[in-house]
Design a protein around this motif. Sequence first.
Motif, PDB file in Angstrom:
ATOM      1  N   ASP A  27      17.567  -0.027  -6.159  1.00 17.28           N
ATOM      2  CA  ASP A  27      17.276   1.392  -6.317  1.00 17.28           C
ATOM      3  C   ASP A  27      16.177   1.756  -5.337  1.00 17.28           C
ATOM      4  O   ASP A  27      14.986   1.525  -5.584  1.00 17.28           O
ATOM      5  N   THR A  28      16.569   2.323  -4.202  1.00 14.68           N
ATOM      6  CA  THR A  28      15.601   2.615  -3.140  1.00 14.68           C
ATOM      7  C   THR A  28      14.585   3.668  -3.570  1.00 14.68           C
ATOM      8  O   THR A  28      13.433   3.597  -3.155  1.00 14.68           O
ATOM      9  N   ASP A  29      15.000   4.641  -4.398  1.00 10.23           N
ATOM     10  CA  ASP A  29      14.045   5.658  -4.865  1.00 10.23           C
ATOM     11  C   ASP A  29      12.930   5.029  -5.688  1.00 10.23           C
ATOM     12  O   ASP A  29      11.753   5.391  -5.539  1.00 10.23           O
ATOM     13  N   ALA A  30      13.281   4.068  -6.552  1.00  7.95           N
ATOM     14  CA  ALA A  30      12.270   3.398  -7.374  1.00  7.95           C
ATOM     15  C   ALA A  30      11.302   2.604  -6.504  1.00  7.95           C
ATOM     16  O   ALA A  30      10.090   2.587  -6.752  1.00  7.95           O
ATOM     17  N   ILE A  31      11.814   1.969  -5.473  1.00  4.23           N
ATOM     18  CA  ILE A  31      10.955   1.188  -4.572  1.00  4.23           C
ATOM     19  C   ILE A  31      10.029   2.111  -3.778  1.00  4.23           C
ATOM     20  O   ILE A  31       8.831   1.849  -3.634  1.00  4.23           O
ATOM     21  N   LEU A  32      10.574   3.219  -3.281  1.00  6.06           N
ATOM     22  CA  LEU A  32       9.747   4.172  -2.540  1.00  6.06           C
ATOM     23  C   LEU A  32       8.657   4.753  -3.439  1.00  6.06           C
ATOM     24  O   LEU A  32       7.503   4.909  -3.014  1.00  6.06           O
ATOM     25  N   ASN A  33       9.001   5.080  -4.670  1.00  5.36           N
ATOM     26  CA  ASN A  33       8.000   5.599  -5.609  1.00  5.36           C
ATOM     27  C   ASN A  33       6.924   4.564  -5.911  1.00  5.36           C
ATOM     28  O   ASN A  33       5.745   4.897  -6.048  1.00  5.36           O
ATOM     29  N   MET A  34       7.329   3.293  -6.019  1.00  2.69           N
ATOM     30  CA  MET A  34       6.360   2.232  -6.280  1.00  2.69           C
ATOM     31  C   MET A  34       5.360   2.122  -5.126  1.00  2.69           C
ATOM     32  O   MET A  34       4.156   2.051  -5.339  1.00  2.69           O
ATOM     33  N   PHE A  35       5.859   2.142  -3.876  1.00  4.49           N
ATOM     34  CA  PHE A  35       4.960   2.045  -2.737  1.00  4.49           C
ATOM     35  C   PHE A  35       4.120   3.315  -2.575  1.00  4.49           C
ATOM     36  O   PHE A  35       2.966   3.257  -2.160  1.00  4.49           O
ATOM     37  N   ALA A  36       4.688   4.466  -2.912  1.00  9.03           N
ATOM     38  CA  ALA A  36       3.945   5.725  -2.790  1.00  9.03           C
ATOM     39  C   ALA A  36       2.801   5.785  -3.792  1.00  9.03           C
ATOM     40  O   ALA A  36       1.767   6.408  -3.520  1.00  9.03           O
ATOM     41  N   SER A  37       2.957   5.145  -4.943  1.00 10.16           N
ATOM     42  CA  SER A  37       1.914   5.188  -5.963  1.00 10.16           C
ATOM     43  C   SER A  37       0.792   4.185  -5.707  1.00 10.16           C
ATOM     44  O   SER A  37      -0.256   4.251  -6.334  1.00 10.16           O
ATOM     45  N   LYS A  38       0.993   3.272  -4.776  1.00  6.98           N
ATOM     46  CA  LYS A  38      -0.043   2.287  -4.470  1.00  6.98           C
ATOM     47  C   LYS A  38      -1.148   2.918  -3.612  1.00  6.98           C
ATOM     48  O   LYS A  38      -1.003   4.005  -3.085  1.00  6.98           O
ATOM     49  N   LYS A  39      -2.225   2.184  -3.480  1.00 10.68           N
ATOM     50  CA  LYS A  39      -3.373   2.655  -2.706  1.00 10.68           C
ATOM     51  C   LYS A  39      -2.950   2.948  -1.268  1.00 10.68           C
ATOM     52  O   LYS A  39      -2.201   2.187  -0.650  1.00 10.68           O
ATOM     53  N   GLU A  40      -3.473   4.035  -0.761  1.00 11.36           N
ATOM     54  CA  GLU A  40      -3.122   4.462   0.596  1.00 11.36           C
ATOM     55  C   GLU A  40      -3.672   3.463   1.618  1.00 11.36           C
ATOM     56  O   GLU A  40      -4.806   3.003   1.520  1.00 11.36           O
ATOM     57  N   ARG A  41      -2.856   3.171   2.585  1.00 13.54           N
ATOM     58  CA  ARG A  41      -3.302   2.299   3.680  1.00 13.54           C
ATOM     59  C   ARG A  41      -3.395   3.148   4.935  1.00 13.54           C
ATOM     60  O   ARG A  41      -2.497   3.907   5.250  1.00 13.54           O
ATOM     61  N   ARG A  42      -4.458   2.997   5.637  1.00  7.80           N
ATOM     62  CA  ARG A  42      -4.659   3.806   6.825  1.00  7.80           C
ATOM     63  C   ARG A  42      -4.718   2.897   8.040  1.00  7.80           C
ATOM     64  O   ARG A  42      -5.416   1.900   8.059  1.00  7.80           O
ATOM     65  N   LEU A  43      -3.987   3.281   9.041  1.00  4.79           N
ATOM     66  CA  LEU A  43      -4.023   2.569  10.320  1.00  4.79           C
ATOM     67  C   LEU A  43      -4.815   3.385  11.309  1.00  4.79           C
ATOM     68  O   LEU A  43      -4.537   4.573  11.504  1.00  4.79           O
ATOM     69  N   ASP A  44      -5.788   2.790  11.920  1.00  7.42           N
ATOM     70  CA  ASP A  44      -6.598   3.486  12.921  1.00  7.42           C
ATOM     71  C   ASP A  44      -6.111   3.096  14.311  1.00  7.42           C
ATOM     72  O   ASP A  44      -6.111   1.907  14.658  1.00  7.42           O
ATOM     73  N   PHE A  45      -5.658   4.087  15.039  1.00  8.78           N
ATOM     74  CA  PHE A  45      -5.190   3.836  16.399  1.00  8.78           C
ATOM     75  C   PHE A  45      -6.224   4.379  17.386  1.00  8.78           C
ATOM     76  O   PHE A  45      -6.741   5.468  17.218  1.00  8.78           O
ATOM     77  N   LYS A  46      -6.486   3.618  18.384  1.00  5.33           N
ATOM     78  CA  LYS A  46      -7.393   4.052  19.452  1.00  5.33           C
ATOM     79  C   LYS A  46      -6.534   4.451  20.635  1.00  5.33           C
ATOM     80  O   LYS A  46      -5.764   3.656  21.147  1.00  5.33           O
ATOM     81  N   LEU A  47      -6.637   5.676  21.053  1.00  5.63           N
ATOM     82  CA  LEU A  47      -5.868   6.144  22.227  1.00  5.63           C
ATOM     83  C   LEU A  47      -6.728   6.235  23.431  1.00  5.63           C
ATOM     84  O   LEU A  47      -7.830   6.475  23.523  1.00  5.63           O
TER      85      LEU A  47
END
Length: 113
Positions: free
Chosen positions: A93-113
């Motif tokens: 169930d892809t919707d359940a998996i997406l909801n599980m990852f969406a509810s987890k702590k936000e991860r931020r990627l810092d890109f240097k341009l």
Amino acid sequence: LKNEFEFWKQKWSNEENDLPKNALDTLSKCPEDLFPHINILLKLLAILPVSTASVERSFSSLKRIKTYLRNSTGEARLNGLALMNIHRDIQIDTDAILNMFASKKERRLDFKL
């Protein structure tokens, strides 16, 4: 062991109408205190694979995945991908998996341009 086996044969000759169909059914009808050696043999029979096809399938799947991803993947991800490849018949169930990852702590990627 020989006497135990003779006693085992005698037990089943009296119960011809109620014979078990497989090793697990037989194991459930084998009292461990009366037949300790037969019980061990039945346990071994119950866990041995009938063929090596599933093991070979696992290794060929792993070979395909590892060839594709090479060494850029971690062990946890590789195990997950291998299990998904081997157990293709399981519906996900892809919707359940997406909801599980969406509810987890936000991860931020810092890109240097």
